[in-house]
Every structure is written in structure tokens, then in C-alpha cells.
Scaffold this motif. Structure first.
Motif, mmCIF file in Angstrom:
data_model
loop_
_atom_site.group_PDB
_atom_site.id
_atom_site.type_symbol
_atom_site.label_atom_id
_atom_site.label_comp_id
_atom_site.label_asym_id
_atom_site.label_seq_id
_atom_site.Cartn_x
_atom_site.Cartn_y
_atom_site.Cartn_z
ATOM 1 N N ALA A 369 -13.970 -31.225 -30.441
ATOM 2 C CA ALA A 369 -15.128 -31.597 -31.252
ATOM 3 C C ALA A 369 -14.866 -31.292 -32.716
ATOM 4 O O ALA A 369 -15.174 -32.102 -33.592
ATOM 5 C CB ALA A 369 -16.369 -30.845 -30.763
ATOM 6 N N MET A 370 -14.252 -30.141 -32.978
ATOM 7 C CA MET A 370 -14.010 -29.751 -34.370
ATOM 8 C C MET A 370 -12.931 -30.609 -35.004
ATOM 9 O O MET A 370 -12.913 -30.801 -36.209
ATOM 10 C CB MET A 370 -13.638 -28.269 -34.442
ATOM 11 C CG MET A 370 -14.820 -27.357 -34.153
ATOM 12 S SD MET A 370 -14.518 -25.649 -34.633
ATOM 13 C CE MET A 370 -13.356 -25.122 -33.403
ATOM 14 N N HIS A 409 -25.391 -26.164 -39.432
ATOM 15 C CA HIS A 409 -26.570 -27.006 -39.605
ATOM 16 C C HIS A 409 -27.036 -27.584 -38.284
ATOM 17 O O HIS A 409 -26.262 -27.739 -37.351
ATOM 18 C CB HIS A 409 -26.263 -28.164 -40.560
ATOM 19 C CG HIS A 409 -25.846 -27.716 -41.907
ATOM 20 N ND1 HIS A 409 -26.550 -26.768 -42.603
ATOM 21 C CD2 HIS A 409 -24.784 -28.057 -42.682
ATOM 22 C CE1 HIS A 409 -25.940 -26.550 -43.757
ATOM 23 N NE2 HIS A 409 -24.860 -27.316 -43.825
ATOM 24 N N PHE A 410 -28.311 -27.955 -38.279
ATOM 25 C CA PHE A 410 -28.910 -28.549 -37.085
ATOM 26 C C PHE A 410 -28.086 -29.736 -36.580
ATOM 27 O O PHE A 410 -27.860 -29.892 -35.393
ATOM 28 C CB PHE A 410 -30.348 -28.984 -37.387
ATOM 29 C CG PHE A 410 -30.989 -29.704 -36.251
ATOM 30 C CD1 PHE A 410 -31.396 -29.016 -35.124
ATOM 31 C CD2 PHE A 410 -31.163 -31.088 -36.297
ATOM 32 C CE1 PHE A 410 -31.969 -29.688 -34.065
ATOM 33 C CE2 PHE A 410 -31.732 -31.765 -35.235
ATOM 34 C CZ PHE A 410 -32.134 -31.060 -34.119
ATOM 35 N N SER A 411 -27.611 -30.559 -37.521
ATOM 36 C CA SER A 411 -26.899 -31.771 -37.099
ATOM 37 C C SER A 411 -25.581 -31.416 -36.394
ATOM 38 O O SER A 411 -25.197 -32.072 -35.430
ATOM 39 C CB SER A 411 -26.645 -32.692 -38.280
ATOM 40 O OG SER A 411 -25.922 -31.995 -39.272
ATOM 41 N N ARG A 414 -26.426 -30.153 -32.968
ATOM 42 C CA ARG A 414 -26.746 -31.249 -32.062
ATOM 43 C C ARG A 414 -25.468 -32.000 -31.653
ATOM 44 O O ARG A 414 -25.320 -32.431 -30.526
ATOM 45 C CB ARG A 414 -27.745 -32.203 -32.711
ATOM 46 C CG ARG A 414 -28.380 -33.132 -31.680
ATOM 47 C CD ARG A 414 -29.528 -33.890 -32.261
ATOM 48 N NE ARG A 414 -29.133 -34.522 -33.512
ATOM 49 C CZ ARG A 414 -29.977 -35.093 -34.373
ATOM 50 N NH1 ARG A 414 -31.256 -35.099 -34.110
ATOM 51 N NH2 ARG A 414 -29.540 -35.652 -35.473
ATOM 52 N N TYR A 415 -24.555 -32.102 -32.612
ATOM 53 C CA TYR A 415 -23.273 -32.745 -32.318
ATOM 54 C C TYR A 415 -22.522 -31.973 -31.219
ATOM 55 O O TYR A 415 -22.025 -32.557 -30.255
ATOM 56 C CB TYR A 415 -22.437 -32.833 -33.595
ATOM 57 C CG TYR A 415 -20.985 -33.148 -33.376
ATOM 58 C CD1 TYR A 415 -20.592 -34.400 -32.882
ATOM 59 C CD2 TYR A 415 -20.000 -32.194 -33.647
ATOM 60 C CE1 TYR A 415 -19.254 -34.679 -32.668
ATOM 61 C CE2 TYR A 415 -18.661 -32.472 -33.449
ATOM 62 C CZ TYR A 415 -18.290 -33.707 -32.952
ATOM 63 O OH TYR A 415 -16.972 -33.973 -32.739
ATOM 64 N N CYS A 419 -21.523 -33.206 -27.475
ATOM 65 C CA CYS A 419 -20.163 -33.155 -26.934
ATOM 66 C C CYS A 419 -20.167 -32.478 -25.566
ATOM 67 O O CYS A 419 -19.478 -32.913 -24.635
ATOM 68 C CB CYS A 419 -19.229 -32.394 -27.875
ATOM 69 S SG CYS A 419 -18.910 -33.269 -29.406
ATOM 70 N N LEU A 420 -20.956 -31.412 -25.445
ATOM 71 C CA LEU A 420 -21.050 -30.718 -24.156
ATOM 72 C C LEU A 420 -21.634 -31.647 -23.101
ATOM 73 O O LEU A 420 -21.156 -31.720 -21.975
ATOM 74 C CB LEU A 420 -21.930 -29.467 -24.274
ATOM 75 C CG LEU A 420 -21.354 -28.298 -25.069
ATOM 76 C CD1 LEU A 420 -22.381 -27.183 -25.189
ATOM 77 C CD2 LEU A 420 -20.096 -27.769 -24.398
ATOM 78 N N ARG A 421 -22.686 -32.365 -23.498
ATOM 79 C CA ARG A 421 -23.325 -33.278 -22.539
ATOM 80 C C ARG A 421 -22.393 -34.428 -22.169
ATOM 81 O O ARG A 421 -22.335 -34.833 -21.007
ATOM 82 C CB ARG A 421 -24.630 -33.820 -23.109
ATOM 83 C CG ARG A 421 -25.734 -32.785 -23.141
ATOM 84 C CD ARG A 421 -27.087 -33.405 -23.441
ATOM 85 N NE ARG A 421 -28.121 -32.394 -23.529
ATOM 86 C CZ ARG A 421 -28.742 -31.866 -22.491
ATOM 87 N NH1 ARG A 421 -28.449 -32.267 -21.268
ATOM 88 N NH2 ARG A 421 -29.669 -30.938 -22.652
ATOM 89 N N ASP A 422 -21.662 -34.953 -23.156
ATOM 90 C CA ASP A 422 -20.742 -36.054 -22.870
ATOM 91 C C ASP A 422 -19.685 -35.623 -21.870
ATOM 92 O O ASP A 422 -19.238 -36.414 -21.035
ATOM 93 C CB ASP A 422 -20.031 -36.522 -24.154
ATOM 94 C CG ASP A 422 -20.982 -37.304 -25.049
ATOM 95 O OD1 ASP A 422 -22.065 -37.667 -24.572
ATOM 96 O OD2 ASP A 422 -20.632 -37.522 -26.228
#
Ligand code: GDP
Ligand code: GDP
Length: 444
Positions: A369-370, A409-411, A414-415, A419-422
């Protein structure tokens, strides 16, 4: 199944990564004589006598360059305290007992977690140097374990102690296989009707305990899908019809039912569409962190064309924007249409809520993700995420350690959640991300 987490804590250079490598049996981390050197791997699965646990080398958590040794140690101790079930506190006999050791001991003791004190670098078998006895002064219950991480002596005693201190999960007992299902929704949405439909002939026990402190009616049922306990918040209404017309009572009952539930069925009256009251009731399930399925009922009585399902879905998604994870199903409790499909959805969302992801996999996802989206930065300071671990289920809860909560940040949060959900699904369940800032604040 939850594996216990064991963390190694101690001053730089006492031998943490040497011990870590010895226990995991592979040279996974880089050992160097320079304190604070970056290591490639800080957690690994370990096993002793068929018991599995996760070992963390807190020394491998990359400190910020301007951090003092004290700050680094504090951060590492905090991480250990926050995530570990058992802490190995490593000291160095060659250095003797130092003030920093005493500082760490104080921090660790406050946690109330089991601490195993080890005195390392006792290389000569059968010859315990005088300095070893200094470490009794730290006042831990257990006698300090004499170790040579380099040669591996004493590591058997250490592993036995770890196994003794860890709470290994018990085998599933009978009760755990019953899924508690709260059927919530405004009066007349069809809560009783769907329970009657779903339980039908198979209903085993109906315990009418209305008026007792539980204030709901439980229906236990066992069928081909599994074992379920339906908590019917409407059951009470028949006894107190007038009261329940008042919104606050239905909300209160929903609250109590949700408290006891593993999975919530949010019943929406398809004839009315989603209303403000539905939003409030859904909020209860969300805030309680419960898995949730949105059940749109009375679908038989709705005039439909090709796009009706899509339109209703869109309206629900807008109104309940905080729970995009909840699946939606359209049913008719009256005709029975799709009602039995709700069972497999209950099983799925319950499994998702109970799912545990290994620390290794989580950090692979985090690193990916990073790489794809760089963490945000502000005025030259970039968010740095050290690592992530799952600390709980129902809802799945993750602790992320980083250098700055403010930069997270919130965004970006959420990202990471997306990624965890995906990768892991988690359909139907909220997930909790706990951001921990480490190494910045003195004295917390
Ligand atoms: P960390 O900073 O606490 O992780 O320490 P390291 O594992 O990097 O070890 C620091 C130094 O101590 C290295 O040079 C190791 O080889 C050495 N060391 C570690 N364990 C022992 C031991 O049991 N005996 C001796 N003599 N040296 C050790
Ligand atoms: P509760 O207050 O949420 O428990 O709702 P009930 O189960 O008591 O149902 C309220 C009313 O809606 C009753 O008159 C039911 O017959 C009716 N109802 C429930 N489910 C359906 C359905 O799927 N279709 C239609 N047309 N009516 C339904």
C-alpha cells in the motif's frame, strides 16, 4: 485462532536480534555491532513444544534519527506493552545493571503484563558471573534467566517460561458455535415475521423472558446452516404496544439486543424505503462494532421495474454512508423469497468479523500500500509507518504504529482500510484502525 504475541525489549546492543534469530531459527535480521542498525525483519512465527506464538524484536523498529536512546527505548517498550501478551526483557551481563535497565523495568512493570527477565551474554556454561545477581534488584517475580543468545544456552528455559506465561487459545467449546443474531429495525418492519420464517419448523426453544432484565425474546434454532440464537427486539412490543410506538423505546431495545449480538440484521421496510429512524438504528450496530446485514423486507409489496433494486440500494448507501461494508439483501418475510439466503450471509459476515490476519501478511499489504500511494507529508515531514498488527476480532482491530498521528490523515487511513478490505474481504463487518504515534512524546 489467536497466537500469543511475545516481544523482546531491552537497551541497544544487549543482543535482542541475536536472540530473535536464535528463537526463530533463521538469520532473518541483520546483526551488527552498531546500536540502532536497521533490520529487515522484526516479527516472525515461532514454535516450541507444538505451541505457536509470534515473536517481535522491538529493537528492529526503526527509530527516527533525531531520537535519543531513551526515546527509542521508551517507544519500543510502549509497543511491546501495547501489543504483546508476554514481554522478554533482555539485559547484558557484560554491561551490568544500568540506569536505563531500571527505567525500562519501571515502564514494563506498570503494564501488568508477564515479564521474563533474561540476562544475556553469559557465555560460559556453568559459570555465572557475579554481575548476574545484580539483576535480582529489578524485583521481578521470576528469577532472571541466564542466557547466551550467541551460543543458545538458556534458550530452552526461556522458551519454557514463554509457554508457561502465554495463554494459548482453548479449543472451541459448544457455546461458541451459536451465533447470536439481533434483529433490529423500526416497529412493523417485519422483525417477528422474518424470525418466524427463518426458524419455521426447526425452532427448538423459545424462551420468553420478556420483562426480565434481558428485555428481549430469544429463539434458539439449529438447522443445516448452523446454530443461531435470534434476539427479537420486537417480541416485547406485543406486551407493551403503546410504549413501543415511541421511538426511543425501540432504539433502547435495539441497543440492548445489539450489545449481546454477534451479527445484526437491520430490517428495513421496503414499502417505506430508508428513513431517519433506520439510520439511527443502523448507527447503533455500527458504533457497537457489530457485523451487520441490511435486510430490505416486504419486497413482494413494492412496485418494481428493472432499476428499482439499484435505486433503493443507492438510497441506502447514501443514507448509511458509514457502513458501506454491510451487504444488502431484498426479501419477503411473507412469501419467503430469499429469506433462507440470509443464513449463509450471517455465516459469512460472522466469519469475516472473527477473521485474523497474520502480522506477516498485514505488513506485506501495508508495504504494498505504501509503495503504491506514498504516505502523506507536511512541511518536509513524512508520515512513516513502522508496522501493523491485529489486536482483536469482532470487530477486527488493527494497531498501526507510526511517527505522527497528525500526518495520518483520514484519507490515508481510509486508503489503508480499503487495502485491507480489498485483500482480506471483511465483508459485513466494521474494522477498527488504531493509530499509535511512537517515539515523539516524552513521558507518555
Ligand atoms: P540488539 O541491539 O539488542 O538487537 O543486539 P544485537 O543482537 O545486535 O547484538 C549486539 C552485539 O552483541 C552483537 O555483536 C552480538 O554478536 C553480541 N551478542 C549478542 N548476544 C550475545 C551473547 O550471548 N554473547 C556474546 N558474547 N555476545 C552476544
Ligand atoms: P415487527 O414489528 O418488525 O416485528 O414487524 P412484524 O413482523 O410484526 O410485521 C409487521 C407487519 O408487516 C405485519 O402486518 C406483517 O404481516 C407485515 N409484513 C411482515 N413482513 C412482510 C412482507 O415481507 N411483506 C408484506 N407484504 N408484509 C409483511
Amino acid at each position: 485462532m489467536a497466537k500469543p504475541i511475545v516481544a523482546i525489549v531491552g537497551r541497544p546492543n544487549v543482543g535482542k536480534s541475536t536472540l530473535f534469530n536464535k528463537i526463530i531459527g533463521e538469520r532473518r535480521s541483520i546483526v551488527e555491532d552498531t546500536p540502532g542498525v536497521t533490520r529487515d525483519r522484526i516479527y516472525a512465527d515461532a514454535e516450541w513444544n507444538n505451541r505457536k506464538f509470534i515473536l517481535i524484536d522491538t529493537g528492529g523498529i526503526e527509530p527516527k534519527s533525531e531520537d535519543t536512546i531513551l526515546k527509542q527505548m521508551r517507544m519500543q517498550a510502549e509497543i511491546a506493552v501495547a501489543t504483546a501478551d508476554v514481554i522478554i526483557f533482555l539485559c547484558d551481563v557484560r554491561a551490568g545493571l544500568l540506569a536505563d535497565d531500571k527505567d525500562i523495568a519501571v515502564m514494563l512493570k506498570k503494564s501488568g503484563k508477564p515479564i521474563i527477565l533474561c540476562v544475556n551474554k553469559i557465555d560460559r556454561i556453568g559459570e555465572v558471573p557475579y554481575e548476574y545477581y545484580e539483576f535480582f534488584e529489578l524485583g521481578f517475580e521470576r528469577e532472571p534467566i541466564a542466557l547466551s543468545s550467541l551460543h543458545g544456552t538458556g534458550s530452552g528455559d526461556l522458551l519454557d517460561a514463554i509457554i508457561e506465561e502465554c495463554d494459548f487459545p482453548e479449543e472451541d467449546d459448544e457455546d461458541d458455535s451459536v451465533i447470536n443474531v439481533a434483529v433490529i429495525g423500526k416497529p412493523n418492519a417485519g422483525k417477528s415475521s422474518i424470525i418466524n420464517r427463518m426458524c419455521g419448523e426447526e425452532r427448538m426453544i423459545v424462551s420468553d423472558i420478556a420483562g426480565t432484565t434481558r428485555d428481549a425474546v430469544d429463539t434458539l434454532v439449529e438447522n443445516v446452516y448452523g446454530k443461531y440464537n435470534f434476539i427479537d427486539t420486537a417480541g416485547i412490543r406485543r406486551k407493551a404496544k403503546v410504549e413501543d410506538r415511541i421511538e426511543k423505546f425501540s432504539v433502547l431495545r435495539a441497543n440492548m439486543a445489539v450489545e449481546r449480538a454477534d451479527v445484526c440484521l437491520l430490517m428495513i421496510d421496503g414499502k417505506d424505503g430508508i428513513t431517519e429512524q433506520d439510520e439511527k438504528i443502523a448507527g447503533i450496530a455500527h458504533e457497537a462494532g457489530k457485523a451487520c446485514i441490511i435486510v430490505v423486507n416486504k419486497w413482494d409489496a413494492v412496485e418494481k421495474d428493472n432499476s428499482t433494486t439499484k435505486e433503493v440500494t443507492a438510497k441506502i448507501r447514501t443514507a448509511l454512508a458509514y457502513m458501506p461494508y454491510a451487504p444488502i439483501i431484498f426479501v419477503s418475510a411473507m412469501t419467503g423469497q430469499r429469506v433462507m439466503n440470509v443464513y449463509s450471509m450471517i455465516n459469512d459476515v460472522h466469519n469475516a468479523a472473527c477473521h485474523r490476519v497474520s502480522t506477516g501478511m498485514l505488513n506485506d499489504v501495508l508495504n504494498d500500500a505504501m509503495t503504491r500511494v506514498q504516505p502523506p507529508s507536511d512541511r518536509g515531514k513524512r508520515l512513516k509507518i513502522y508496522y501493523m498488527t491485529q489486536t482483536g476480532v469482532c470487530p477486527p482491530t488493527f494497531v498501526i504504529f507510526c511517527n505522527s498521528e497528525e500526518l495520518f490523515h483520514f484519507s490515508y487511513r481510509r486508503y489503508i482500510e480499503n487495502c485491507l478490505r480489498d485483500t482480506f474481504g471483511f465483508e459485513g463487518t466494521p474494522i477498527k484502525l488504531v493509530i499509535r504515534q511512537k517515539g515523539d512524546k516524552e513521558g507518555d
